[in-house]
Write an enzyme that holds these catalytic residues in place. Structure first.
Site, PDB file in Angstrom:
ATOM      1  N   GLY A  46       0.842  -1.192   0.000  1.00 31.99           N
ATOM      2  CA  GLY A  46       0.000   0.000   0.000  1.00 31.99           C
ATOM      3  C   GLY A  46       0.870   1.232   0.000  1.00 31.99           C
ATOM      4  N   GLN A  51       2.768   9.983   1.494  1.00 35.25           N
ATOM      5  CA  GLN A  51       4.076   9.338   1.491  1.00 35.25           C
ATOM      6  C   GLN A  51       4.930   9.764   0.297  1.00 35.25           C
ATOM      7  OE1 GLN A  51       2.279   5.223   2.329  1.00 35.25           O
ATOM      8  NE2 GLN A  51       4.314   5.131   3.253  1.00 35.25           N
ATOM      9  N   CYS A  99       6.531  -0.084   7.255  1.00 40.29           N
ATOM     10  CA  CYS A  99       6.049   1.118   6.571  1.00 40.29           C
ATOM     11  C   CYS A  99       7.125   1.633   5.633  1.00 40.29           C
ATOM     12  CB  CYS A  99       5.689   2.193   7.593  1.00 40.29           C
ATOM     13  SG  CYS A  99       5.065   3.716   6.854  1.00 40.29           S
ATOM     14  N   LEU A 100       6.734   1.976   4.431  1.00 32.38           N
ATOM     15  CA  LEU A 100       7.683   2.513   3.460  1.00 32.38           C
ATOM     16  C   LEU A 100       8.233   3.868   3.888  1.00 32.38           C
ATOM     17  CD1 LEU A 100       5.845   1.496   0.157  1.00 32.38           C
ATOM     18  CD2 LEU A 100       7.769   0.341   1.289  1.00 32.38           C
ATOM     19  N   HIS A 141      -3.666   0.991   8.080  1.00 31.02           N
ATOM     20  CA  HIS A 141      -2.334   1.582   7.976  1.00 31.02           C
ATOM     21  C   HIS A 141      -2.340   2.754   6.989  1.00 31.02           C
ATOM     22  CE1 HIS A 141       2.188   1.219   7.932  1.00 31.02           C
ATOM     23  NE2 HIS A 141       1.977   1.895   6.819  1.00 31.02           N
ATOM     24  N   GLU A 142      -2.886   2.534   5.796  1.00 25.25           N
ATOM     25  CA  GLU A 142      -2.897   3.589   4.777  1.00 25.25           C
ATOM     26  C   GLU A 142      -3.832   4.731   5.162  1.00 25.25           C
ATOM     27  OE1 GLU A 142      -0.532   3.510   2.748  1.00 25.25           O
ATOM     28  OE2 GLU A 142      -0.027   1.408   3.092  1.00 25.25           O
ATOM     29  N   HIS A 145      -2.215   7.233   7.391  1.00 28.27           N
ATOM     30  CA  HIS A 145      -1.376   8.209   6.683  1.00 28.27           C
ATOM     31  C   HIS A 145      -2.184   9.427   6.261  1.00 28.27           C
ATOM     32  CE1 HIS A 145       2.509   6.294   6.410  1.00 28.27           C
ATOM     33  NE2 HIS A 145       1.988   5.167   5.946  1.00 28.27           N
TER      34      HIS A 145
END
Length: 190
Positions: A46, A51, A99-100, A141-142, A145
């Protein structure tokens, strides 16, 4: 399309609530295509617009479950409804999340088991997805953000302390820090 740089923990774009999308136009379609390319290059399951430094309420996802069913899509202006999370300590194996925007690290975090995603496609069509397990975790999670939170902001004290130590060691925590999928690497994967 293009692979975009991913912002790292501490960048203001990651810690501010995103704004609703008002135009379902070619610019949005290009952004979504670039985000999908970036998610694949990272690799991740995702990616939210903040991000990549874009403060809009949008995320993309692609996840293959244990039955080899691929769940993928774009969520524009999403609303997420979740079941109450269990009141328990996070399991280091079952609840491990990455997480990226905090690349190369994983920490356990308790999430709700079920979620209902209501959003719009890139062309403005409404849709709904009922999710459980890892797909529900990805949505939560997304969605975080989009509200200016990273999963490390939600960790239990001991894990939050460890994440803080890593951020200080890597000099993360300020504006403009980013990494480029396909170019930069992080020990332990992103």
């Amino acid at each position: 399309m293009a692979v975009l740089p991913i912002r790292i923990f501490g960048d203001p774009a990651l810690h501010s609530p995103a704004l609703p999308i008002t135009a379902f136009d070619d610019d949005l379609r290009v952004l979504v295509a670039d985000m999908v390319d970036t998610m694949h290059a990272a690799p991740g399951v995702g990616l939210a617009a903040p991000q990549v430094g874009v403060g809009l309420r949008l995320f993309v996802y692609e996840y293959t479950d244990t039955d080899d069913v691929v769940h993928s899509g774009t969520a524009v202006n999403p609303v997420l409804l979740v079941s109450p999370p269990p009141v328990e300590e996070a399991d280091e194996d079952l609840d491990s999340e990455g997480c990226l925007s905090f690349p190369g690290e994983r920490f356990p975090l308790v999430r709700s088991a079920d979620a209902l995603l209501r959003a719009f496609t890139v062309t403005g069509e409404p849709f709904e997805v009922a999710a459980s397990g890892w797909l529900a975790r990805i949505f939560q999670h997304e969605y975080d953000h989009l509200d200016g939170y990273l999963y490390v902001d939600r960790l239990e004290f001991s894990y939050a302390k460890a994440a803080g130590k890593i951020a200080r060691k890597r000099s993360w925590g300020g504006p403009g820090q980013k990494w480029m999928p396909g170019v930069d690497t992080f020990e332990g994967g992103a």
